[in-house]
Enzyme design. Structure first.
Site, PDB file in Angstrom:
ATOM      1  N   TYR A 107       1.046  -1.154  -0.404  1.00  0.00           N
ATOM      2  CA  TYR A 107      -0.479  -0.286   0.034  1.00  0.00           C
ATOM      3  C   TYR A 107       1.144   1.454   0.179  1.00  0.00           C
ATOM      4  O   TYR A 107       1.794   1.319   0.771  1.00  0.00           O
ATOM      5  CB  TYR A 107      -0.887  -0.433   1.180  1.00  0.00           C
ATOM      6  CG  TYR A 107      -1.864   1.153   1.176  1.00  0.00           C
ATOM      7  CD1 TYR A 107      -2.556   1.371   0.439  1.00  0.00           C
ATOM      8  CD2 TYR A 107      -1.572   1.975   2.766  1.00  0.00           C
ATOM      9  CE1 TYR A 107      -3.131   2.805   0.528  1.00  0.00           C
ATOM     10  CE2 TYR A 107      -2.382   3.149   2.536  1.00  0.00           C
ATOM     11  CZ  TYR A 107      -3.581   3.281   1.690  1.00  0.00           C
ATOM     12  OH  TYR A 107      -3.892   4.314   2.271  1.00  0.00           O
ATOM     13  N   ASP A 138       9.677   2.650  -0.797  1.00  0.00           N
ATOM     14  CA  ASP A 138       8.600   3.513  -0.123  1.00  0.00           C
ATOM     15  C   ASP A 138       8.365   3.360   1.137  1.00  0.00           C
ATOM     16  O   ASP A 138       8.914   2.110   2.071  1.00  0.00           O
ATOM     17  CB  ASP A 138       6.774   2.672  -0.480  1.00  0.00           C
ATOM     18  CG  ASP A 138       5.858   3.676   0.873  1.00  0.00           C
ATOM     19  OD1 ASP A 138       6.295   4.528   1.683  1.00  0.00           O
ATOM     20  OD2 ASP A 138       4.747   3.403   0.712  1.00  0.00           O
ATOM     21  N   LYS A 154       4.607   9.584   8.622  1.00  0.00           N
ATOM     22  CA  LYS A 154       4.782   8.894   9.992  1.00  0.00           C
ATOM     23  C   LYS A 154       5.872   9.098  10.921  1.00  0.00           C
ATOM     24  O   LYS A 154       5.474  10.677  11.474  1.00  0.00           O
ATOM     25  CB  LYS A 154       5.168   7.469  10.070  1.00  0.00           C
ATOM     26  CG  LYS A 154       3.594   6.990   9.043  1.00  0.00           C
ATOM     27  CD  LYS A 154       3.300   5.419   9.126  1.00  0.00           C
ATOM     28  CE  LYS A 154       2.403   4.746   7.862  1.00  0.00           C
ATOM     29  NZ  LYS A 154       1.776   4.356   8.292  1.00  0.00           N
TER      30      LYS A 154
HETATM   31  N1  PLP Z   1       2.800   3.916   1.933  1.00  0.00           N
HETATM   32  C1  PLP Z   1       2.782   3.416   3.237  1.00  0.00           C
HETATM   33  C2  PLP Z   1       3.837   2.098   3.218  1.00  0.00           C
HETATM   34  C3  PLP Z   1       2.166   3.627   4.092  1.00  0.00           C
HETATM   35  O1  PLP Z   1       2.584   2.368   5.414  1.00  0.00           O
HETATM   36  C4  PLP Z   1       1.201   4.803   4.312  1.00  0.00           C
HETATM   37  C5  PLP Z   1       0.307   4.689   5.251  1.00  0.00           C
HETATM   38  O2  PLP Z   1       0.492   3.667   6.069  1.00  0.00           O
HETATM   39  C6  PLP Z   1       1.085   5.204   3.142  1.00  0.00           C
HETATM   40  C7  PLP Z   1       2.310   4.949   2.413  1.00  0.00           C
HETATM   41  C8  PLP Z   1       0.476   6.795   3.039  1.00  0.00           C
HETATM   42  O3  PLP Z   1       0.350   7.450   4.390  1.00  0.00           O
HETATM   43  P1  PLP Z   1      -0.661   8.239   4.171  1.00  0.00           P
HETATM   44  O4  PLP Z   1      -1.777   8.143   5.115  1.00  0.00           O
HETATM   45  O5  PLP Z   1       0.388   9.428   5.178  1.00  0.00           O
HETATM   46  O6  PLP Z   1      -1.159   8.948   3.993  1.00  0.00           O
END
Ligand code: PLP
Length: 428
Positions: free
Chosen positions: A145, A240, A268
């Site tokens: 995700y 990511d 985060k």
């Molecule tokens: N990328 C990863 C690996 C994530 O775990 C998340 C959210 O949990 C995101 C992107 C998206 O981040 P946000 O919820 O701050 O938009």
């Protein structure tokens, strides 16, 4: 105890004004059943609801609070920064300071651009990769995700997996036609894709440790293999690290596994609990972004001074020697005890952990990709989740999320958690 409305009343009123009564789907408890509690406050490893209950928290706002909720030094820094104003639409020294702290810790990032969320970070990194390579196609992995970016909501994990949504209505096929989703930890599938279409791919985007289908570490050689293929086919490798950055080690998964991506996405932890994201990488790639280059990306609140201040304090606190070693040791203890208890009780479970992120899967394992995750016993997870809740332990309300352990979860909290786990397994 709060003297305000109870969770039940708040939830019912919220549902009339907000879809599902929440601002983000997994929070609604849709997949585990029942109703969510509404938070009154949180401190350290504890979260308190509007009904007077307290829980040992393993959600930790889905990752940011590696030092526990409401860390006094982060709060003090935020308060001090607030007095100077909340947003200026002009640069501040805070951005420079945080940029320095992050790029020092993550050497693959020569330059960084701040945004407001993980979603913005991945969306912008994909645009930059396409602009830089002048190619369109993207490889991602099943169950990963990357936020709710249109082109990346294909076979996605987290809430999409939790709610069993195959893709999302509202995303035209034209937008996802350039996204290829492949099984995680399956290098041959990536090789095959490149062989079929050698000049098509702008980027591979990967959670270097998967966290959004539950925690799944990369198999030995997988990330290195992706690096080699990206070099061979002149494709950018995007890590990511929104979840793993400053979580699995200070320099993220790239430091832990010694693989250098071209671009890194963060979120985060770098915001100390405030809304922040960032992406960065090699100078020659980052200088394609406006105003230096022509790849456009902007944000009214990007580099927000309050969020930067929280991030600065967080980054400084994370420099403490042995912090990650201690965290790893403690998370190892907890996971091991949970595993032993499951074995004793004869419940087939798999515990995957990297550093302080962990998932308890209801399956004998191994759990190495999304197909394995889908074999887990959903019914048992739901019962387990509620059995833990009534004993004051809050784990993510989805089998597809990571549990997060902080530096302030003590042995006492672990013991309570292990006892609750044993009892929950008896009642399954
Ligand atoms: N990328 C990863 C690996 C994530 O775990 C998340 C959210 O949990 C995101 C992107 C998206 O981040 P946000 O919820 O701050 O938009």
């Amino acid at each position: 105890m709060s003297t305000g409305p109870l969770s039940k009343e708040l939830f019912h009123a919220s549902k009339k004004l907000m879809p599902g009564g929440v601002s983000s789907p997994v929070r609604s408890f849709a997949s585990v059943g029942g109703e969510p509690f509404f938070v009154e406050k949180a401190k350290g490893p504890w979260i308190y609801d509007a009904d007077g209950n307290s829980y040992i928290d393993y959600v930790m706002s889905y990752g940011p609070h590696i030092l526990g909720h409401a860390h006094p030094e982060i709060l003090a820094k935020v308060q001090k920064s607030l007095e100077r104003g909340t947003s200026f639409g002009a640069p501040t020294g805070f951005e420079l300071e945080l940029a320095k702290l992050i790029t020092d810790a993550v050497p693959s990032m020569d330059m960084i651009r701040f945004v407001n969320s993980g979603t913005e970070a991945t969306m912008s990194a994909i645009r930059l990769a396409r602009g830089y390579t002048d190619r369109n196609k993207i490889i991602k992995f099943d169950g990963h995700y990357h936020g709710h970016v249109d082109s990346l909501l294909v076979q996605a994990g987290s809430g999409v997996a939790t709610l069993g949504i195959p893709g999302s209505p509202g995303i035209p096929k034209d937008v996802t036609k350039d996204t290829v989703s492949l099984p995680f930890n399956h290098l041959q599938a990536v090789k095959d894709a490149f062989q079929k279409d050698p000049k098509a791919y702008a980027a591979i985007i990967v959670e270097p440790v998967a966290g959004n289908m539950g925690v799944i570490p990369p198999k030995e050689g997988f990330l290195e293999g992706l690096r080699d293929l990206c070099d061979q086919y002149e494709t950018l490798l995007i890590f990511d690290e929104v979840m793993t950055g400053f979580r699995v080690s200070r320099g993220g998964a790239q430091e832990l596994y010694h693989v250098k991506p071209d671009l890194t996405c963060l979120g985060k932890i770098i915001g100390g609990g405030l809304p922040v994201g960032a992406y960065g990488g090699e100078r020659k790639i980052m200088e394609k972004i406006a105003p230096v280059g022509h790849v456009y990306q902007a944000g009214t609140l990007s580099g927000n001074p309050i969020a930067m201040a929280a991030g600065i304090k967080m980054m400084k606190l994370l420099k403490e020697e042995s912090l990650y070693q201690n965290l790893d040791y403690r998370a190892h203890y907890l996971t091991d005890e949970l595993k032993k208890a499951a074995e004793d009780k004869g419940v087939p479970m798999t515990f995957n952990r990297v550093g302080s992120m962990m998932t308890a899967f209801f399956h004998e394992g191994p759990v190495e990709n999304y197909d394995d995750v889908k074999k887990c016993d959903d019914r048992r997870f739901k019962k387990y989740f509620h059995a833990m809740m009534v004993q004051g332990i809050y784990i993510p309300p989805s089998p597809f999320e990571a549990w997060f352990i902080s530096t302030v979860h003590t042995e006492e909290e672990f013991k309570t958690t292990i006892d609750a786990h044993k009892k929950a397994l008896e009642d399954l």
